[in-house]
Design a protein around this motif. Structure first.
Motif, PDB file in Angstrom:
ATOM      1  N   GLY A  20       0.673  -1.137  -0.138  1.00 53.27           N
ATOM      2  CA  GLY A  20      -0.144   0.012   0.186  1.00 53.27           C
ATOM      3  C   GLY A  20       0.851   1.177  -0.090  1.00 53.27           C
ATOM      4  O   GLY A  20       0.441   2.148  -0.698  1.00 53.27           O
ATOM      5  N   LEU A  21       1.866   1.207   0.766  1.00 50.41           N
ATOM      6  CA  LEU A  21       2.900   2.316   0.950  1.00 50.41           C
ATOM      7  C   LEU A  21       3.582   2.478  -0.450  1.00 50.41           C
ATOM      8  O   LEU A  21       3.782   3.722  -1.149  1.00 50.41           O
ATOM      9  N   ARG A  22       3.767   1.506  -1.163  1.00 44.58           N
ATOM     10  CA  ARG A  22       4.622   1.609  -2.330  1.00 44.58           C
ATOM     11  C   ARG A  22       3.838   2.005  -3.536  1.00 44.58           C
ATOM     12  O   ARG A  22       3.988   2.872  -4.341  1.00 44.58           O
ATOM     13  N   MET A  23       2.479   1.246  -3.597  1.00 46.13           N
ATOM     14  CA  MET A  23       1.428   2.039  -4.417  1.00 46.13           C
ATOM     15  C   MET A  23       0.988   3.701  -4.433  1.00 46.13           C
ATOM     16  O   MET A  23       0.911   4.419  -5.158  1.00 46.13           O
ATOM     17  N   ALA A  24       0.938   3.814  -3.008  1.00 41.64           N
ATOM     18  CA  ALA A  24       0.794   5.351  -2.668  1.00 41.64           C
ATOM     19  C   ALA A  24       1.989   6.176  -3.174  1.00 41.64           C
ATOM     20  O   ALA A  24       1.904   7.209  -3.965  1.00 41.64           O
ATOM     21  N   GLY A  25       3.074   5.651  -3.005  1.00 47.69           N
ATOM     22  CA  GLY A  25       4.467   6.351  -3.534  1.00 47.69           C
ATOM     23  C   GLY A  25       4.625   6.522  -5.023  1.00 47.69           C
ATOM     24  O   GLY A  25       4.845   7.459  -5.622  1.00 47.69           O
ATOM     25  N   MET A  26       3.911   5.481  -5.578  1.00 45.54           N
ATOM     26  CA  MET A  26       3.971   5.469  -7.235  1.00 45.54           C
ATOM     27  C   MET A  26       2.915   6.296  -7.723  1.00 45.54           C
ATOM     28  O   MET A  26       3.114   7.106  -8.598  1.00 45.54           O
ATOM     29  N   LEU A  27       1.755   6.431  -7.017  1.00 39.78           N
ATOM     30  CA  LEU A  27       0.919   7.498  -7.480  1.00 39.78           C
ATOM     31  C   LEU A  27       1.337   8.794  -7.095  1.00 39.78           C
ATOM     32  O   LEU A  27       0.873   9.648  -7.707  1.00 39.78           O
ATOM     33  N   ALA A  28       1.968   9.069  -6.241  1.00 44.71           N
ATOM     34  CA  ALA A  28       2.519  10.516  -5.975  1.00 44.71           C
ATOM     35  C   ALA A  28       3.387  10.754  -7.151  1.00 44.71           C
ATOM     36  O   ALA A  28       3.714  12.061  -7.527  1.00 44.71           O
TER      37      ALA A  28
END
Length: 185
Positions: A94-102
């Motif tokens: 989830g943190l990785r996906m949030a980072g990639m969305l940013a």
């Protein structure tokens, strides 16, 4: 066994593109702003790589329930998907996906300040690695987690700098020398 092999391959490819996207954003923030054309090109590249990372991380998360059953059909088990989502791996992904969305949606403006969302995304990715593994269960987690996150940011920076440095060599010699010289120091 096949599920585990596919999961390992997907996770490895996911790590490669995660670190590449974060590294390109870091390189752009520190050096790419000196040449607008290069900065714009690197931001576009980072976005495409972030999109690939989202895909690999998402697939890896889906495969977690398949790994629990030992068969690809496990992907369809809703209860196992829920269990995977609330696990440490689910948090990390989830943190990785949030980072990639940013990285994907942030930093669409001009100037160095517009890279701020991507840098926050890179920080989320770095922190995600502390959510799992040996640092997550160590009694010194409060000390080890920030060190691991910093280590991952440095690894991402070096890994992500390879393509931009190569690309910088095609710029005007004075600009290329300035970027490479600043990077080297």
């Amino acid at each position: 066994m096949a599920v585990d092999i596919v999961s390992i391959v997907v996770r490895t490819l996911g790590f490669v593109v995660l670190l590449q996207a974060v590294g390109i954003i870091l390189f752009t923030a520190f050096f790419g702003w000196q040449e607008k054309g290069l900065s714009d090109e690197l931001r576009v590249t980072a976005r495409w790589i972030a999109l690939a990372a989202l895909m690999f991380v998402g697939i890896h998360q889906l495969l977690e329930s398949a790994r629990m059953t030992g068969a690809f059909a496990g992907i369809m088990e809703a209860s196992l998907q829920r269990r995977a989502l609330v696990s440490k791996t689910g948090l990390a992904n989830g943190l990785r996906m949030a980072g990639m969305l940013a990285i994907l949606f942030g930093g669409v403006g001009l100037g160095r300040r517009s890279l701020f969302p991507g840098l926050i995304g890179g920080l989320l990715v770095a922190i995600s690695f502390a959510a799992t593994g040996h640092t997550s269960i160590n009694p010194l987690r409060g000390l080890l987690a920030p060190i691991l996150a910093l280590h991952l940011w440095v690894v991402a920076f070096w890994f992500g700098a390879l393509g931009p440095l190569y690309r910088a060599t095609g710029l005007e010699p004075a600009v290329a020398a300035a970027i490479v010289g600043r990077f080297s120091s």
